[in-house]
Design a protein around this motif. Structure first.
Motif, PDB file in Angstrom:
ATOM      1  N   LEU A  94       0.810  -1.213   0.000  1.00 42.39           N
ATOM      2  CA  LEU A  94       0.000   0.000   0.000  1.00 42.39           C
ATOM      3  C   LEU A  94       0.845   1.266   0.000  1.00 42.39           C
ATOM      4  CD1 LEU A  94      -2.858  -1.047   2.443  1.00 42.39           C
ATOM      5  CD2 LEU A  94      -2.985  -0.778  -0.041  1.00 42.39           C
ATOM      6  N   SER A  95       2.035   1.213   0.579  1.00 36.61           N
ATOM      7  CA  SER A  95       2.891   2.402   0.580  1.00 36.61           C
ATOM      8  C   SER A  95       3.562   2.601  -0.774  1.00 36.61           C
ATOM      9  CB  SER A  95       3.942   2.298   1.680  1.00 36.61           C
ATOM     10  OG  SER A  95       4.785   1.180   1.477  1.00 36.61           O
ATOM     11  N   ARG A  96       3.687   1.542  -1.560  1.00 37.81           N
ATOM     12  CA  ARG A  96       4.345   1.643  -2.864  1.00 37.81           C
ATOM     13  C   ARG A  96       3.381   1.813  -4.021  1.00 37.81           C
ATOM     14  NH1 ARG A  96       8.153  -3.484  -3.112  1.00 37.81           N
ATOM     15  NH2 ARG A  96       8.059  -2.909  -5.316  1.00 37.81           N
ATOM     16  N   LEU A  97       2.157   1.301  -3.870  1.00 37.87           N
ATOM     17  CA  LEU A  97       1.230   1.264  -5.004  1.00 37.87           C
ATOM     18  C   LEU A  97       0.070   2.216  -4.771  1.00 37.87           C
ATOM     19  CD1 LEU A  97       0.284   0.105  -7.674  1.00 37.87           C
ATOM     20  CD2 LEU A  97      -0.740  -1.813  -6.423  1.00 37.87           C
ATOM     21  N   ARG A  98      -0.062   3.200  -5.639  1.00 33.17           N
ATOM     22  CA  ARG A  98      -1.193   4.117  -5.602  1.00 33.17           C
ATOM     23  C   ARG A  98      -1.960   3.934  -6.902  1.00 33.17           C
ATOM     24  NH1 ARG A  98      -0.348   8.642  -2.456  1.00 33.17           N
ATOM     25  NH2 ARG A  98      -2.422   9.309  -3.100  1.00 33.17           N
ATOM     26  N   ALA A  99      -3.179   3.453  -6.823  1.00 34.21           N
ATOM     27  CA  ALA A  99      -3.990   3.212  -8.008  1.00 34.21           C
ATOM     28  C   ALA A  99      -5.449   3.444  -7.645  1.00 34.21           C
ATOM     29  CB  ALA A  99      -3.784   1.780  -8.526  1.00 34.21           C
ATOM     30  N   PRO A 100      -6.276   3.868  -8.612  1.00 34.72           N
ATOM     31  CA  PRO A 100      -7.664   4.223  -8.310  1.00 34.72           C
ATOM     32  C   PRO A 100      -8.487   3.105  -7.695  1.00 34.72           C
ATOM     33  CG  PRO A 100      -7.043   5.054 -10.472  1.00 34.72           C
ATOM     34  CD  PRO A 100      -5.918   4.179 -10.012  1.00 34.72           C
ATOM     35  N   ARG A 101      -8.202   1.840  -8.004  1.00 31.47           N
ATOM     36  CA  ARG A 101      -9.021   0.741  -7.503  1.00 31.47           C
ATOM     37  C   ARG A 101      -8.373   0.010  -6.325  1.00 31.47           C
ATOM     38  NH1 ARG A 101     -12.754   3.021  -8.985  1.00 31.47           N
ATOM     39  NH2 ARG A 101     -13.480   3.046 -11.140  1.00 31.47           N
ATOM     40  N   ILE A 102      -7.304   0.558  -5.781  1.00 31.48           N
ATOM     41  CA  ILE A 102      -6.644  -0.028  -4.608  1.00 31.48           C
ATOM     42  C   ILE A 102      -6.916   0.880  -3.407  1.00 31.48           C
ATOM     43  CG2 ILE A 102      -4.465  -0.819  -3.635  1.00 31.48           C
ATOM     44  CD1 ILE A 102      -5.389  -2.339  -6.165  1.00 31.48           C
ATOM     45  N   ILE A 103      -7.311   0.289  -2.284  1.00 26.78           N
ATOM     46  CA  ILE A 103      -7.605   1.092  -1.103  1.00 26.78           C
ATOM     47  C   ILE A 103      -6.403   1.953  -0.757  1.00 26.78           C
ATOM     48  CG2 ILE A 103      -6.822  -0.549   0.641  1.00 26.78           C
ATOM     49  CD1 ILE A 103     -10.119   1.421   0.796  1.00 26.78           C
ATOM     50  N   ARG A 104      -6.653   3.161  -0.327  1.00 25.51           N
ATOM     51  CA  ARG A 104      -5.567   4.119  -0.134  1.00 25.51           C
ATOM     52  C   ARG A 104      -5.048   4.092   1.304  1.00 25.51           C
ATOM     53  NH1 ARG A 104      -5.765  10.355  -2.284  1.00 25.51           N
ATOM     54  NH2 ARG A 104      -3.538  10.764  -2.130  1.00 25.51           N
ATOM     55  N   LEU A 105      -3.746   4.055   1.427  1.00 27.92           N
ATOM     56  CA  LEU A 105      -3.083   4.124   2.722  1.00 27.92           C
ATOM     57  C   LEU A 105      -2.622   5.560   2.965  1.00 27.92           C
ATOM     58  CD1 LEU A 105      -1.727   2.734   5.233  1.00 27.92           C
ATOM     59  CD2 LEU A 105       0.292   2.466   3.785  1.00 27.92           C
ATOM     60  N   TYR A 106      -3.046   6.153   4.097  1.00 25.91           N
ATOM     61  CA  TYR A 106      -2.658   7.514   4.420  1.00 25.91           C
ATOM     62  C   TYR A 106      -1.381   7.568   5.265  1.00 25.91           C
ATOM     63  CZ  TYR A 106      -7.353   8.671   2.803  1.00 25.91           C
ATOM     64  OH  TYR A 106      -8.488   8.811   2.051  1.00 25.91           O
ATOM     65  N   GLU A 107      -1.296   6.701   6.262  1.00 25.51           N
ATOM     66  CA  GLU A 107      -0.101   6.662   7.103  1.00 25.51           C
ATOM     67  C   GLU A 107      -0.103   5.367   7.900  1.00 25.51           C
ATOM     68  OE1 GLU A 107      -0.002   9.721  10.048  1.00 25.51           O
ATOM     69  OE2 GLU A 107      -2.150   9.634  10.449  1.00 25.51           O
ATOM     70  N   THR A 108       1.039   5.044   8.477  1.00 23.29           N
ATOM     71  CA  THR A 108       1.198   3.865   9.322  1.00 23.29           C
ATOM     72  C   THR A 108       1.683   4.314  10.695  1.00 23.29           C
ATOM     73  OG1 THR A 108       1.795   2.543   7.387  1.00 23.29           O
ATOM     74  CG2 THR A 108       2.278   1.605   9.533  1.00 23.29           C
ATOM     75  N   LEU A 109       1.046   3.798  11.744  1.00 17.55           N
ATOM     76  CA  LEU A 109       1.355   4.199  13.114  1.00 17.55           C
ATOM     77  C   LEU A 109       1.623   2.965  13.969  1.00 17.55           C
ATOM     78  CD1 LEU A 109      -1.577   6.769  13.488  1.00 17.55           C
ATOM     79  CD2 LEU A 109       0.796   7.303  12.911  1.00 17.55           C
ATOM     80  N   THR A 110       2.062   3.187  15.180  1.00 20.43           N
ATOM     81  CA  THR A 110       2.252   2.115  16.154  1.00 20.43           C
ATOM     82  C   THR A 110       1.469   2.465  17.416  1.00 20.43           C
ATOM     83  OG1 THR A 110       4.460   1.628  15.301  1.00 20.43           O
ATOM     84  CG2 THR A 110       3.927   0.811  17.505  1.00 20.43           C
ATOM     85  N   ALA A 111       0.638   1.530  17.863  1.00 20.74           N
ATOM     86  CA  ALA A 111      -0.178   1.767  19.052  1.00 20.74           C
ATOM     87  C   ALA A 111       0.689   1.744  20.307  1.00 20.74           C
ATOM     88  CB  ALA A 111      -1.282   0.727  19.154  1.00 20.74           C
ATOM     89  N   ASP A 112       0.466   2.721  21.169  1.00 19.58           N
ATOM     90  CA  ASP A 112       1.190   2.818  22.435  1.00 19.58           C
ATOM     91  C   ASP A 112       0.176   2.621  23.563  1.00 19.58           C
ATOM     92  OD1 ASP A 112       2.969   3.280  24.437  1.00 19.58           O
ATOM     93  OD2 ASP A 112       2.990   5.468  24.194  1.00 19.58           O
ATOM     94  N   ALA A 113       0.124   1.411  24.110  1.00 19.82           N
ATOM     95  CA  ALA A 113      -0.844   1.089  25.163  1.00 19.82           C
ATOM     96  C   ALA A 113      -0.220   0.100  26.136  1.00 19.82           C
ATOM     97  CB  ALA A 113      -2.120   0.514  24.541  1.00 19.82           C
ATOM     98  N   PRO A 114       0.686   0.549  27.001  1.00 18.72           N
ATOM     99  CA  PRO A 114       1.401  -0.364  27.910  1.00 18.72           C
ATOM    100  C   PRO A 114       0.484  -1.206  28.780  1.00 18.72           C
ATOM    101  CG  PRO A 114       2.373   1.836  27.948  1.00 18.72           C
ATOM    102  CD  PRO A 114       1.104   1.948  27.171  1.00 18.72           C
TER     103      PRO A 114
END
Length: 472
Positions: A94-114
């Motif tokens: 998703l970070s490499r492929l941007r195409a009209p029929r592929i779901i779009r990825l905006y950003e990637t995060l890491t959950a912080d919940a000790p």
């Protein structure tokens, strides 16, 4: 303590980056998806390289999104490695492929919940939020009238995916999403794999009901299970049969029974007996996709499948809009398949019920801060929309293919916040230059529409490019 039904239980109100979790949307064996709203700027420490995928010319994130939580902790080392690999596969694609029929990825995060071991350290994909899935639609409306139009868009997604060198590996109704405007997005790429020559390698967890015969008895090697583009063609054949007839192409009331039928078919002891409800125009396509062996299916590819699907959709769809009822009393999602000669023009719109009748949607399914062009007057017919200028509608990551065959008859510049742009110019040629007789005109443009203005175009213009301007 009651065990959560979700792979990754996330409480409502949980914050990750700039997002606040709302209600759950979907759940699977390897992740959970939640609706979320944007609240504030994300701490930079939580962001990853996928931030470069942020949308729009202004770089702003959307107000709402879907957060996919992929677990990475509290598992055995073996399972941890599998989950990490699935997360890495989806994030990389998703970070490499941007195409009209592929779901779009905006950003990637890491959950912080000790204090939450099942959530702490989870990878979070911030994705486009869909309205529903094809699986949910089929549960409500088996064999929907707009099925052919939806299948063509699925083919477009496969063509974009395969052209970029990837195989989906788990194409099924649950992994086909429908956006609010009715357009299709392929999603869930945890089992996707990048081609290395003619084949790719996947972890081998594909859904049996949608997997070709060779995957049912293939051994897992050190690199996983070998998949190829023909794997997706088989899955598309199953998908098309489900969408067009409401039934699986192999007999049996359970997945196990259908698995036995697949073995008999693959060994040649049973023939493929497709539903009599399958339209003739699609029967040949489904038969080719469900060929017994990879070698037989490999005679075709996603590009040729798309061309055949467009012709089949044109032969089985009328030119009027067909509705897909999502919820009683709620807006109706409409996918149109309009026949123009031998080509099918695809689009979508929103209509509303008034006293039991469907009312034309006019212009108001044009997204905010966008310019939209339509194939019919008064915002009817097929639509293409952009949030920025486009120098060539028929090239690049976003195309408007129906304009090859139909003129543009209406336009709406839905700029609620025009941000300095108060008009949109449109041109018959690419790169904002004219072609044909327009070369003799003093002015290069064929028209200009002001922000928040909507109207019909005089004549039969066929724009091929547009740009946002300060004023008309």
């Amino acid at each position: 303590m009651t065990e959560s039904p979700y792979a990754v239980p996330v409480p409502k109100g949980f914050r990750v980056g700039s997002w606040e979790v709302l209600e759950p949307l979907a759940d699977g064996a390897f992740g959970s998806v939640y609706a979320a709203r944007r609240t504030a700027a994300a701490p930079e420490a939580l962001r990853t390289s996928a931030d470069s995928a942020a949308p729009g010319a202004d770089g702003e994130l959307p107000a709402v999104a879907a957060l996919k939580f992929l677990p990475t902790g509290t598992h055995t080392p073996h399972r941890f490695n599998h989950l990490r690999e699935l997360a890495e596969r989806e994030t990389e694609l998703l970070s490499r492929l941007r195409a009209p029929r592929i779901i779009r990825l905006y950003e990637t995060l890491t959950a912080d919940a000790p204090g939450r071991p099942g959530l702490d350290g989870a990878t979070v994909l911030v994705l486009e939020k869909a309205e529903t899935s094809l699986a949910a639609l089929l549960r409500r409306s088996p064999a929907p009238a707009a099925g052919p139009a939806l299948l063509v868009q699925v083919c477009e997604g496969l063509d974009q995916l395969h052209s970029a060198g990837w195989v989906h590996g788990d194409l099924k109704p649950a992994n086909v999403l429908l956006m609010k405007d009715g357009s299709v997005r392929l999603a869930d790429f945890g089992l996707a794999a990048e081609l290395e020559g003619a084949a790719a390698y996947s972890p081998g967890f594909s859904t049996p009901d949608h997997a070709p015969p060779e995957l049912h008895w293939a051994e897992l090697g050190e690199r996983g299970q070998q998949i190829r583009p023909s794997t997706d063609l088989w899955a598309f054949g199953v998908l098309a049969h489900l969408v067009l007839t409401g039934t699986h192409p192999l007999p049996g009331g359970t997945a196990e029974a259908r698995g036995d039928a697949l073995v008999r078919y693959a060994r040649g002891t049973d023939d493929l007996r497709l539903s009599p409800e399958l339209p003739d125009a699609w029967r040949e396509i489904v038969t080719d996709c469900l060929a017994r062996t990879h070698e037989e299916r490999a005679r075709h590819d996603a590009s040729s499948l798309l061309r055949r699907a467009e012709r089949a959709a044109g032969a089985t769809s009328s030119s009027r809009l067909r509705s897909l009822r999502l919820l009683r009393g709620r807006p109706l999602l409409v996918a149109a398949a309009a026949v123009l000669g031998t080509a099918v023009a695809l689009g979508s719109a929103v209509v509303y019920e008034r006293g039991g009748e469907e009312v034309g949607y006019g212009y108001h399914h044009c997204p905010t801060r966008s310019v939209c062009f339509f194939s019919e007057e008064n915002g009817e017919g097929q639509m293409c929309s952009w949030a920025a200028s486009d120098p060539d509608w028929l090239a690049g990551p976003e195309t408007c293919a129906w304009t090859r065959h139909a003129p543009v008859r209406s336009v709406y510049f839905n700029a609620g916040d025009p941000a300095g742009f108060h008009g949109v110019e449109y041109f018959r040629g690419p790169d904002f230059t004219p072609t044909g007789f327009d070369l003799e005109r003093e002015t290069l443009r064929t028209g200009c529409t002001a922000a928040r203005a909507q109207g019909n175009l005089a004549g039969t213009y066929a724009p091929r490019s547009h740009r946002l301007v300060k004023r008309c």
